[in-house]
Each structure stands twice: as C-alpha cells, then as structure tokens.
Design an enzyme around this catalytic site. Sequence first.
Site, mmCIF file in Angstrom:
data_model
loop_
_atom_site.group_PDB
_atom_site.id
_atom_site.type_symbol
_atom_site.label_atom_id
_atom_site.label_comp_id
_atom_site.label_asym_id
_atom_site.label_seq_id
_atom_site.Cartn_x
_atom_site.Cartn_y
_atom_site.Cartn_z
ATOM 1 N N GLU A 75 90.679 52.172 53.686
ATOM 2 C CA GLU A 75 90.821 51.275 54.831
ATOM 3 C C GLU A 75 91.577 51.989 55.955
ATOM 4 O O GLU A 75 92.656 52.530 55.733
ATOM 5 C CB GLU A 75 91.575 50.014 54.400
ATOM 6 C CG GLU A 75 91.671 48.946 55.456
ATOM 7 C CD GLU A 75 92.328 47.681 54.918
ATOM 8 O OE1 GLU A 75 91.622 46.684 54.712
ATOM 9 O OE2 GLU A 75 93.550 47.700 54.689
ATOM 10 N N TYR A 81 88.734 48.544 63.329
ATOM 11 C CA TYR A 81 88.938 48.548 61.867
ATOM 12 C C TYR A 81 87.741 49.224 61.201
ATOM 13 O O TYR A 81 86.588 48.958 61.558
ATOM 14 C CB TYR A 81 89.067 47.118 61.334
ATOM 15 C CG TYR A 81 89.023 47.035 59.823
ATOM 16 C CD1 TYR A 81 90.188 47.106 59.070
ATOM 17 C CD2 TYR A 81 87.815 46.913 59.142
ATOM 18 C CE1 TYR A 81 90.142 47.060 57.681
ATOM 19 C CE2 TYR A 81 87.758 46.861 57.757
ATOM 20 C CZ TYR A 81 88.931 46.940 57.032
ATOM 21 O OH TYR A 81 88.887 46.898 55.665
#
Length: 393
Positions: A200, A112
Amino acid sequence: MKIHEYQAKNILSKYGVAVPRGEMVETAEQASQAARKLFDAGAGGVVVKAQIHAGGRGKGGGVKIARSVAEAAEIAGKMLGMCLVTHQTGPEGRIVQRLLVEETLPIEKEYYLGVVLDRQAARNVFMASAAGGMEIEQVAAETPEAILKEYMEPGLGLLPYQGRKLALALGLKPAQINPAVKFMSSLLRAAEDTDASLVEINPFISTTDGRLFALDAKVNFDDNALYRHPEIKELRDLAEEDPLEVEASKYALNYIKLDGNVGCMVNGAGLAMATMDIIKYAGGMPANFLDVGGGANEDQVTHAFEILLSDQNVKAVLINIFGGILRVDTLANGVVAAARKTGIKLPVVLRLEGTNVEQGREILKKSGFNFIVAETMKDAADKVVRAAGAVKA
C-alpha cells in the site's frame, strides 16, 4: 508478517519504485547526522517519522517536519521513547524505538495505490484512488466508486493498458502517464516476487516538478511463504508484536490476543471462529483466537495451554476439539500435562468429539482435575461464560 515503513521502502526501491531519500535512526544524534546529510544534499526540509506497526501516526504526533538539523535532533529526542497512540494501536499505544528521517518533497497532489490479494477472485487486484492521504477504509465505506480496481492475470503482471487506464482515471498529466505505468508495474512485481499479501502506497504523490514518489509505504507478507524469503523473515520486529503471539509462533500455533476473559483452544480456523461467535452469543467475550491446527502433537497442545494461561485477563478456558488428525486422546494428554505443569486453578470447560473421544474423556476423568465436560457447543459456551463470571448463573 508486518514490517516498518523504512524496510518497505528499501524493498520497493530495489524494484525501481521511487522513494524519498532517507535513513533509519535510533538516537537523536543519528537523527542529527541523517538530517545534515539530507540538507547538504539539497533538501529543503526533513520529516521525522515514528516507525511503528500502525497507521495514523501523523494524527498521533508521530510525524513532524524539521527545517534545520537542530530542530530534527530536538524532534527525534522527544519522539524516541514516547508512547504513540493511534486509532490502530489501541489505548495502550506503542513505544517508539526507531525513526525514519527523510527529505521533504514539494507535493502537488496525493493519490492512493495498493496491491492486495482478492481471495474470492483468487487473484491480485491493483487499486488506485485520487483520494490519497485519507484512510482507504473510510473512502471504501463512504465513496466506494472512488476506488478504481484492475484484476491481475497470474503470470502476466500489470498489462500496459491497465496501467494507462488507472493513470488516466487518477487525472495524472500526459507526461506522467508512462512513468506512472512503470511505477505501478514495479509495485506489482515487488508484491508478487516477495509473496506480499498487501502493498500500500498512501500517499502516492506527484511533485510540483512532475515526479512521482511513494511518500509512505506499507507492506505485509504471507507468513506461509516466508520459508521462501529468509531475508524478509529477518526483518521481523518482535518488539512490535504481542509477547504471547510471539511465543505462540515458536510452536507453529495460530494465536491472536483479544480483549475478553474466556480463553479458547480449538483445532481448525473455522471451528475457532464459530467458537468465538457462540461465546459472544452466550454473553461472554473471547480472550483470544487460538487454532492449534489439525496435526498438533501433545507438546504443542501443552504450550498452547500455557500461553492461554499467561494472559492475566483469562478467567476460564474453553477447549473445543473435533478429533480428526488431532486425536482427542492426544489433546487430553496435552491438557493434563499442561494443567500439572501450571497448577491451574481456573475453570476449564471441554467439548470433545471425534477420533478416540472416549479414551480422551477417560484420561480427563482420571487426571484428578475438576474439568467441566460439555455435550454441545452451546452447552460449552454457556458453562464457560458462567464460569468466567461474564453472566449471572
């Protein structure tokens, strides 16, 4: 402002962020053509991804892999027009109108990456985690130590040592460290150049042959900075937004639809939050957040009132105004004009204080409408909740 995944990837790729080859499509025939191009270019498979402004698409059936052109067309035909329900859409779901058809990649590991503005620190923070593919909110709640953070100094970007620190902490291979630092620097530059409030990548992947890609991408922009980016403003998809929120944006009103039955009109975000809190405290449920702003004019107030009444769930309205730049008499004239225009039959409770409050109260008194005037916020909340039928009198 939110944009779709395919739009986010188009922007990021211009900054050197590696993304899978793919194409946005709106019909099954276009999906077939896009899939054929990818297979002809050597793709081992394609993934068909629903394009909506919500996460959790895979769990809802909005992400599927196809091993042939025919299968891609079949999946696209079923996915287009479907009502996709995820944990972020709510039970009403979203109608799928666009798809992203892109190549599959040989994933070795998922990570991530994210850039978000930390308002308390007044700086962008770069976040990374080896728990890629999971909901980052879940990771933060259950294992916060799994999220690595590096704060960015304004004007300096991601310093090389910060990038290496994050890449090493993720457990990337030695040969991937420098490419990862370059990837992260490009991501931050994209966020800063476009005034993004969130970038993101989940998941950020390494492939079996050592390459690094943004397999998914989510980008949100600061609405207040869109005047600097007309090309980004053009990416707005009104079909993905609540119609009342779209209408409010035309008049520079800050409106967010909620699930309650008490409509709220307030000037100032802090007072609006406090108003919603006290409605809840009184046993009711706010139907919206609506901040008309400190400098609203009579026309804006009129439109704000009309938007409130367009919500069929609203059973009573609370207007809570502290007159400063927005004078109380201006507010009162707007409310009366809107009431006449809409022929309102719902109860309206007003709590008014500040500049020209007596003139405002006199305007309401002479309007011919049966407005309910409250003395305090608590009194206003009690009266509007009772009027909406949320609690027994």
